[in-house]
Scaffold this active site. Structure first.
Site, PDB file in Angstrom:
ATOM      1  N   GLU A 276      -7.293   4.482  12.688  1.00  0.00           N
ATOM      2  CA  GLU A 276      -6.101   4.364  13.528  1.00  0.00           C
ATOM      3  C   GLU A 276      -5.936   5.595  14.399  1.00  0.00           C
ATOM      4  O   GLU A 276      -6.785   6.488  14.417  1.00  0.00           O
ATOM      5  CB  GLU A 276      -4.864   4.125  12.674  1.00  0.00           C
ATOM      6  CG  GLU A 276      -4.536   5.228  11.676  1.00  0.00           C
ATOM      7  CD  GLU A 276      -3.270   4.915  10.869  1.00  0.00           C
ATOM      8  OE1 GLU A 276      -2.176   5.099  11.438  1.00  0.00           O
ATOM      9  OE2 GLU A 276      -3.393   4.473   9.701  1.00  0.00           O
TER      10      GLU A 276
ATOM     11  N   ASP B 160       0.851  -1.185   0.000  1.00  0.00           N
ATOM     12  CA  ASP B 160       0.000   0.000   0.000  1.00  0.00           C
ATOM     13  C   ASP B 160       0.887   1.235   0.000  1.00  0.00           C
ATOM     14  O   ASP B 160       1.974   1.238   0.577  1.00  0.00           O
ATOM     15  CB  ASP B 160      -0.971   0.007   1.182  1.00  0.00           C
ATOM     16  CG  ASP B 160      -0.290   0.053   2.537  1.00  0.00           C
ATOM     17  OD1 ASP B 160       0.048   1.161   2.997  1.00  0.00           O
ATOM     18  OD2 ASP B 160      -0.097  -1.020   3.157  1.00  0.00           O
TER      19      ASP B 160
END
Length: 288
Positions: free
Chosen positions: A178, A87
């Protein structure tokens, strides 16, 4: 002294005209700067100050650390074949996709958006480049739950690269949940408030695309900020972040992970990922 006092003091219409022209030009220049890709708009002023440094797992490494240093230190013995992937975000800039493909990357996720105004200035090169190299690819949204509602951020994501199509090479969008890079870990929300926000995003994404987003998170953050909610396991695939030789304990409800971000550097540009299955299963998940 006000602008009115200044114009009276000068007693000169041309001065007023020049001031008006200057103010208008300044406002136009400011709006152009704020509207440029890769920057935050005025509604993010004082909040989203470094979106190009907020990538998938950028805060996981800071808060949870790592016991890996790339491929050489990780020995994984999974129960099924793992498909390698990666990613990236604007931090990687223009990516050598043919090089990553030749080294074995079969899928990629690309950061598309953050909050309700930021778009990755390298998105086209990364999203289209990974596809053209042969990879199954998708995009992700870095969530800022204290900035705006979940549905609003889902709408922004879908409108700026987060869509989905059943072509077998486009993964459903991922929601990056997150640690807050700008303040309180849980963005000032209670566990129930956070669950509601994620549900709002997930349901709106599903309404717009027909797919539920993959949820990216770490077990530690999820436990702290959602109360270890099991509300999403039935509909949302899990992308777990843990920089170690195993995924460890998963959040409640999920019996397995679909993706695992296991290191923040290694063979491929960006973060290192594994899909929990063979390449044909990656394609099946993409197709829905």
């Amino acid at each position: 002294m006000s602008h009115g006092d200044l114009s009276v003091m000068h007693g000169n219409g041309s001065v007023r005209a020049r001031l008006t022209l200057f103010t208008g030009l300044l406002a136009t220049m400011l709006s152009l700067v704020l509207a440029a890709p890769g920057t935050a708009h005025a509604d993010d002023s004082g909040h989203m100050t470094h979106p190009d440094l907020d990538w998938l797992g950028s805060q996981i490494k800071i808060h949870e650390g790592s016991d890996t240093a790339g491929d050489s230190k990780v020995v994984v013995t999974p129960t099924v074949t793992q498909t390698p992937g990666m990613d990236v975000s604007s931090y990687q800039g223009d990516v050598n996709w043919s090089g990553a493909w030749s080294k074995g990357a079969k899928f990629a996720y690309v950061k598309a958006t953050e909050g309700t105004s930021y778009t990755n200035p390298y998105f086209a090169q990364q999203y289209n480049g990974s596809y053209n190299a042969g990879m199954v690819r998708g995009s992700y949204h870095f969530a800022l739950p204290d900035l705006s509602g979940g549905a609003a951020q889902a709408d922004y994501f879908v409108a700026h690269g987060g869509g989905w199509s059943a072509d077998g090479k486009t993964l459903p969008g991922a929601l990056d949940m997150e640690y807050n890079p700008y303040g309180a870990t849980c963005y000032g929300k209670s566990a129930s408030g956070m669950v509601s926000w994620i549900q709002s995003f997930s349901n709106e994404y599903h309404a717009k695309t027909g797919r539920y987003p993959t949820i990216y998170t770490s077990t530690s953050w999820w436990t702290t900020c959602t109360g270890n909610s099991s509300a999403f396991a039935a509909k949302n695939a899990l992308w777990i972040a843990r920089y170690s030789s195993s995924v460890g304990t998963l959040p409640t409800g999920w019996g397995y992970q679909t993706f695992w971000q296991w290191a923040d550097s290694g063979t491929f540009p960006g973060d290192q990922d594994k899909f929990n299955g063979t390449l044909d299963r990656v394609k099946a998940y993409a197709k829905g």
